[in-house]
Design a protein around this motif. Structure first.
Motif, PDB file in Angstrom:
ATOM      1  N   GLU A  76      44.734  41.777  29.032  1.00  0.00           N
ATOM      2  CA  GLU A  76      45.231  42.507  27.961  1.00  0.00           C
ATOM      3  C   GLU A  76      44.072  42.549  26.858  1.00  0.00           C
ATOM      4  O   GLU A  76      44.016  43.703  26.107  1.00  0.00           O
ATOM      5  CB  GLU A  76      46.294  41.903  27.448  1.00  0.00           C
ATOM      6  N   SER A  77      43.209  41.531  26.809  1.00  0.00           N
ATOM      7  CA  SER A  77      42.031  41.559  25.590  1.00  0.00           C
ATOM      8  C   SER A  77      40.781  42.236  25.914  1.00  0.00           C
ATOM      9  O   SER A  77      39.942  42.281  25.569  1.00  0.00           O
ATOM     10  CB  SER A  77      42.053  39.940  25.307  1.00  0.00           C
ATOM     11  N   GLY A  78      40.722  42.592  27.525  1.00  0.00           N
ATOM     12  CA  GLY A  78      39.791  43.336  27.735  1.00  0.00           C
ATOM     13  C   GLY A  78      38.633  42.170  28.273  1.00  0.00           C
ATOM     14  O   GLY A  78      37.407  42.803  28.208  1.00  0.00           O
ATOM     15  N   LYS A  79      38.737  41.098  28.602  1.00  0.00           N
ATOM     16  CA  LYS A  79      37.835  40.103  28.904  1.00  0.00           C
ATOM     17  C   LYS A  79      37.677  39.718  30.305  1.00  0.00           C
ATOM     18  O   LYS A  79      36.930  39.010  30.834  1.00  0.00           O
ATOM     19  CB  LYS A  79      38.091  38.614  28.150  1.00  0.00           C
ATOM     20  N   ALA A  80      38.652  40.382  31.143  1.00  0.00           N
ATOM     21  CA  ALA A  80      38.631  40.249  32.536  1.00  0.00           C
ATOM     22  C   ALA A  80      37.114  41.017  32.913  1.00  0.00           C
ATOM     23  O   ALA A  80      36.724  41.974  32.479  1.00  0.00           O
ATOM     24  CB  ALA A  80      39.802  41.038  33.342  1.00  0.00           C
ATOM     25  N   ILE A  81      36.813  40.550  34.383  1.00  0.00           N
ATOM     26  CA  ILE A  81      35.665  41.256  34.981  1.00  0.00           C
ATOM     27  C   ILE A  81      35.845  41.700  36.226  1.00  0.00           C
ATOM     28  O   ILE A  81      36.721  40.902  37.080  1.00  0.00           O
ATOM     29  CB  ILE A  81      34.398  40.293  34.961  1.00  0.00           C
ATOM     30  N   ALA A  92      38.279  45.141  45.684  1.00  0.00           N
ATOM     31  CA  ALA A  92      38.036  44.855  44.474  1.00  0.00           C
ATOM     32  C   ALA A  92      38.673  43.609  43.998  1.00  0.00           C
ATOM     33  O   ALA A  92      39.825  43.175  44.366  1.00  0.00           O
ATOM     34  CB  ALA A  92      38.754  45.889  43.515  1.00  0.00           C
ATOM     35  N   VAL A  93      37.825  42.791  43.316  1.00  0.00           N
ATOM     36  CA  VAL A  93      38.186  41.231  42.651  1.00  0.00           C
ATOM     37  C   VAL A  93      38.231  41.521  41.269  1.00  0.00           C
ATOM     38  O   VAL A  93      37.047  41.587  40.756  1.00  0.00           O
ATOM     39  CB  VAL A  93      37.499  40.089  43.201  1.00  0.00           C
ATOM     40  N   LEU A  94      39.395  40.917  40.670  1.00  0.00           N
ATOM     41  CA  LEU A  94      39.389  40.906  38.981  1.00  0.00           C
ATOM     42  C   LEU A  94      39.095  39.208  38.769  1.00  0.00           C
ATOM     43  O   LEU A  94      39.981  38.623  39.467  1.00  0.00           O
ATOM     44  CB  LEU A  94      40.748  41.367  38.640  1.00  0.00           C
ATOM     45  N   ILE A  95      38.300  38.898  37.971  1.00  0.00           N
ATOM     46  CA  ILE A  95      38.170  37.538  37.643  1.00  0.00           C
ATOM     47  C   ILE A  95      38.349  37.384  36.127  1.00  0.00           C
ATOM     48  O   ILE A  95      38.187  38.350  35.174  1.00  0.00           O
ATOM     49  CB  ILE A  95      36.722  37.056  37.996  1.00  0.00           C
ATOM     50  N   ASP A  96      38.659  35.982  35.612  1.00  0.00           N
ATOM     51  CA  ASP A  96      38.898  35.823  34.155  1.00  0.00           C
ATOM     52  C   ASP A  96      37.816  35.284  33.723  1.00  0.00           C
ATOM     53  O   ASP A  96      36.678  35.214  34.187  1.00  0.00           O
ATOM     54  CB  ASP A  96      39.935  34.947  34.275  1.00  0.00           C
ATOM     55  N   ASP A  97      37.877  34.731  32.528  1.00  0.00           N
ATOM     56  CA  ASP A  97      36.607  34.304  31.703  1.00  0.00           C
ATOM     57  C   ASP A  97      36.233  32.951  32.108  1.00  0.00           C
ATOM     58  O   ASP A  97      35.032  32.658  31.664  1.00  0.00           O
ATOM     59  CB  ASP A  97      36.975  34.413  30.148  1.00  0.00           C
ATOM     60  N   GLN A  98      36.771  32.341  33.202  1.00  0.00           N
ATOM     61  CA  GLN A  98      36.495  31.326  33.816  1.00  0.00           C
ATOM     62  C   GLN A  98      35.878  31.334  35.233  1.00  0.00           C
ATOM     63  O   GLN A  98      35.648  30.593  35.989  1.00  0.00           O
ATOM     64  CB  GLN A  98      37.331  30.123  33.883  1.00  0.00           C
ATOM     65  N   ASN A  99      35.855  32.675  35.523  1.00  0.00           N
ATOM     66  CA  ASN A  99      35.255  33.240  37.011  1.00  0.00           C
ATOM     67  C   ASN A  99      36.102  32.890  37.833  1.00  0.00           C
ATOM     68  O   ASN A  99      35.722  33.142  39.493  1.00  0.00           O
ATOM     69  CB  ASN A  99      33.947  32.382  37.431  1.00  0.00           C
ATOM     70  N   ASN A 100      37.442  32.862  37.777  1.00  0.00           N
ATOM     71  CA  ASN A 100      38.360  32.610  38.852  1.00  0.00           C
ATOM     72  C   ASN A 100      39.076  33.960  39.125  1.00  0.00           C
ATOM     73  O   ASN A 100      39.305  34.780  38.232  1.00  0.00           O
ATOM     74  CB  ASN A 100      39.542  31.537  38.371  1.00  0.00           C
ATOM     75  N   PRO A 101      39.482  34.124  40.411  1.00  0.00           N
ATOM     76  CA  PRO A 101      39.862  35.634  40.815  1.00  0.00           C
ATOM     77  C   PRO A 101      41.564  35.609  40.420  1.00  0.00           C
ATOM     78  O   PRO A 101      42.129  34.511  40.601  1.00  0.00           O
ATOM     79  CB  PRO A 101      39.880  35.313  42.333  1.00  0.00           C
ATOM     80  N   ILE A 102      41.741  36.760  39.705  1.00  0.00           N
ATOM     81  CA  ILE A 102      43.300  36.597  39.250  1.00  0.00           C
ATOM     82  C   ILE A 102      43.969  37.959  39.871  1.00  0.00           C
ATOM     83  O   ILE A 102      45.163  38.037  39.709  1.00  0.00           O
ATOM     84  CB  ILE A 102      43.189  36.678  37.691  1.00  0.00           C
ATOM     85  N   ALA A 103      43.269  38.760  40.440  1.00  0.00           N
ATOM     86  CA  ALA A 103      43.872  39.921  41.061  1.00  0.00           C
ATOM     87  C   ALA A 103      42.845  40.524  42.158  1.00  0.00           C
ATOM     88  O   ALA A 103      41.581  40.465  41.794  1.00  0.00           O
ATOM     89  CB  ALA A 103      44.215  41.006  40.117  1.00  0.00           C
ATOM     90  N   GLN A 104      43.521  41.289  42.898  1.00  0.00           N
ATOM     91  CA  GLN A 104      42.536  42.042  43.883  1.00  0.00           C
ATOM     92  C   GLN A 104      43.390  43.299  44.531  1.00  0.00           C
ATOM     93  O   GLN A 104      44.483  43.691  44.330  1.00  0.00           O
ATOM     94  CB  GLN A 104      42.198  41.118  45.003  1.00  0.00           C
ATOM     95  N   GLY A 105      42.522  44.309  45.147  1.00  0.00           N
ATOM     96  CA  GLY A 105      42.917  45.538  45.553  1.00  0.00           C
ATOM     97  C   GLY A 105      41.898  45.502  46.842  1.00  0.00           C
ATOM     98  O   GLY A 105      40.894  45.168  46.921  1.00  0.00           O
ATOM     99  N   SER A 106      42.312  46.245  48.000  1.00  0.00           N
ATOM    100  CA  SER A 106      41.644  46.888  49.013  1.00  0.00           C
ATOM    101  C   SER A 106      41.924  48.155  49.692  1.00  0.00           C
ATOM    102  O   SER A 106      43.034  48.676  49.548  1.00  0.00           O
ATOM    103  CB  SER A 106      41.338  45.584  50.056  1.00  0.00           C
ATOM    104  N   HIS A 107      40.932  48.693  50.431  1.00  0.00           N
ATOM    105  CA  HIS A 107      41.115  49.769  51.047  1.00  0.00           C
ATOM    106  C   HIS A 107      40.336  49.671  52.395  1.00  0.00           C
ATOM    107  O   HIS A 107      39.272  49.318  52.452  1.00  0.00           O
ATOM    108  CB  HIS A 107      40.696  50.920  50.280  1.00  0.00           C
TER     109      HIS A 107
END
Length: 528
Positions: A8-13, A25-40
């Motif tokens: 929500e703060s726009g700090k994910a990568i 697609a892998v979304l990571i947090d500000d500690q480089n941990n994967p927090i969400a993903q998607g694929s095709h």
């Protein structure tokens, strides 16, 4: 912050990688941990004798992959992705995407998998005194010139798949140095295209009278950590058709899957290496010094920060195993047995551990497509046995697991035995290692080296390009190797399996039979 607060703060990568069978697609947090993903899921098509993906498939796949990521975020955190700290795009390296001055693709994307460039690659290897593989962009370009293809005179832009996607969503025609090193050789000192080879190529094609020279049509080269542009309003819509994602997000240099694999396995420092084993396979070892001479089996590329890497690339790896597992799946369905594919793979892979160290004489050739390393222009998957061999399920599966990395062993024997390359750590990642301990043990036997696998290795290249995007946004004054060591991985070196003497001796017996049997594979190609 919680994962939801990071988003929500726009700090994910965000990292997105176009693999050969899956866009992830892998979304990571500000500690480089994967927090969400998607694929095709997607597949290449054989069109007019050449392997390709349509540009429509590229964009549909990207949008569907991102939509799946949004769904995952909404399901887990009940929030929307509005902005990000950084984005990175990566994809299969090499190949040929040529565009005119209207940025229209002129011939279908020719992927790394094509082996029609033999004449061009041979001539360029001799001209440059440097191994130029069939799949490299410069081979595809020169082959098109040799074949007098009409479109060549009108080329304005030549790039890779990662470079294309990045260009379309940022407006910047650039490429990361690792991906660039798979178009034409890169000079590690200047970290851009080798000037001597560029000049030799320009002289070679001068009689054709094209309006362009090589550097006119190639992307600008950037190294890891540099800013490679920002997501444009049009790019945001291309990525997120729902319209929630805002423009202006910084984007890191687009990279190839080799570079992201190195990053995802913490293997960008000298004397480290990694093996990526999925639909295709390749090993990457970061060198302390150049090799003594060029080898046809070994490609020289670079890390995302420009260090020299010896790469053994194999066009085939797990596709033939997948086909056989599919046969077992059909058998289970025929019996009415409830089916769980993960369980099926796990049981079959683990059965291989009970096989003889040399597979009881059984041999597998996993050549779905041509295999340049062993000189095969086309693929004919073969399972070979003699009447007296020990034909059972354990040996059958072990032979296929060995066969999936047989070509990889042939190339690495040159590096480790002939060139005496020193390696402190080799890390495996990709589908071949998904069943714990099995592929790892097989590769340890093949390379006679301890192999590590990290829990995060399953995240693969999409996580790797997310880390590169994070490095651009948060370098902390560190070079890439130190950033990965200190900020991302820390003490996490994964789980290591060392080779046993029996496994090494068994694999060596297998590979000798494998080499003798290549004549059978060649005959299959010649006589179909």
């Amino acid at each position: 912050m919680t994962a939801k607060q990071v988003i929500e703060s726009g700090k994910a990568i965000l990292g997105i990688e176009f693999g050969s069978t899956r866009i992830k697609a892998v979304l990571i947090d500000d500690q480089n941990n994967p927090i969400a993903q998607g694929s095709h899921e997607w597949e290449n098509q054989l069109v007019d004798g050449l392997w390709t993906y349509s540009t429509e498939a590229v964009w549909y796949g990207l949008q569907d992959c991102y939509a799946e990521l949004r769904k995952d975020v909404q399901k887990q955190y009940d929030c929307e992705i509005e902005s990000l700290a950084a984005i990175g795009f990566s994809a299969m390296m090499h190949g040929y995407m040529a565009f005119n001055d209207k940025a229209e693709i002129m011939v279908p994307f020719r992927t790394w998998r094509n082996t029609n460039t033999g004449k061009a690659a041979a001539e360029l290897s001799q001209l440059f005194n440097y191994n130029i593989p069939l799949r490299w962009s410069i081979s595809h370009l020169y082959e098109a010139i040799l074949d007098n293809e009409e479109h060549v005179s009108d080329i304005k832009y030549l790039t890779t798949l990662a470079g294309y996607v990045h260009w379309q969503v940022t407006g910047q025609f650039v490429l990361g140095v690792g991906d660039a090193s798979g178009m034409i050789p890169v000079d590690p000192a200047t970290k851009t295209y080798d000037a001597t080879m560029v000049e030799k190529f320009n002289q070679l094609i001068a009689p054709k009278g094209f309006s362009w020279q090589l550097l006119d049509i190639l992307p600008k080269v950037l190294v890891a950590g540099e800013n490679a542009g920002f997501l444009t309003p049009e790019g945001a819509k291309k990525l997120d058709v729902s319209g929630h994602l805002k423009a202006g997000i910084p984007v890191c240099p687009p990279e190839g899957d080799a570079g992201t694999g190195m990053v995802a396995t913490n293997a960008v420092k000298q004397r480290t290496g990694n093996v990526s084993a999925g639909t295709s396979s390749f090993s990457m070892i970061v060198l302390e010094k150049p090799l003594t001479k060029p080898y046809e089996m070994i490609d020289m590329v670079t890390t995302p920060d420009g260090s020299l890497v010896a790469m053994v690339h194999c066009n085939n790896c797990t596709s033939d195993i997948n086909a056989w597992v599919g046969l077992f799946k059909e058998y289970q369905q025929l019996l009415g047995v409830p089916l769980d594919m993960n369980e099926l793979y796990g049981k079959l892979f683990n059965a291989a551990l009970d096989g003889d160290a040399d597979c009881g004489g059984l041999i597998s050739y996993n050549y779905v497509s041509g295999e340049p390393v062993t000189g095969l222009s086309e693929g004919r998957p073969l399972f070979v046995r003699s009447a007296g061999d020990k034909f059972n399920l354990a040996n059958f599966m072990r032979a296929h697991l060995y066969g999936a990395i047989g070509v990889l062993k042939l190339g690495n024997d040159i590096l480790l035995k002939e060139e005496q390359v020193q390696v402190d750590r080799i890390t495996g990642h990709g589908g071949y290692f998904k069943t714990p301990g099995v592929g790892q043990r097989m590769l340890a036997a093949a390379l006679n080296s301890p192999i590590s696998v990290m829990e995060t290795a399953g995240e693969g290249g999409a996580w790797g390009i997310a880390l590169l995007a994070g490095y651009m946004a948060n370098k902390q004054g560190l070079n890439l190797a130190d950033y990965l060591e200190k900020v991302v991985f820390g003490d996490n070196t994964g789980t290591e399996i060392a080779p046993t003497a029996d496994d090494v001796a068994g694999f060596n017996r297998y590979i000798e039979s494998y080499k003798r049997g290549l004549a059978i594979e060649q005959a299959a190609v010649d006589n179909k």
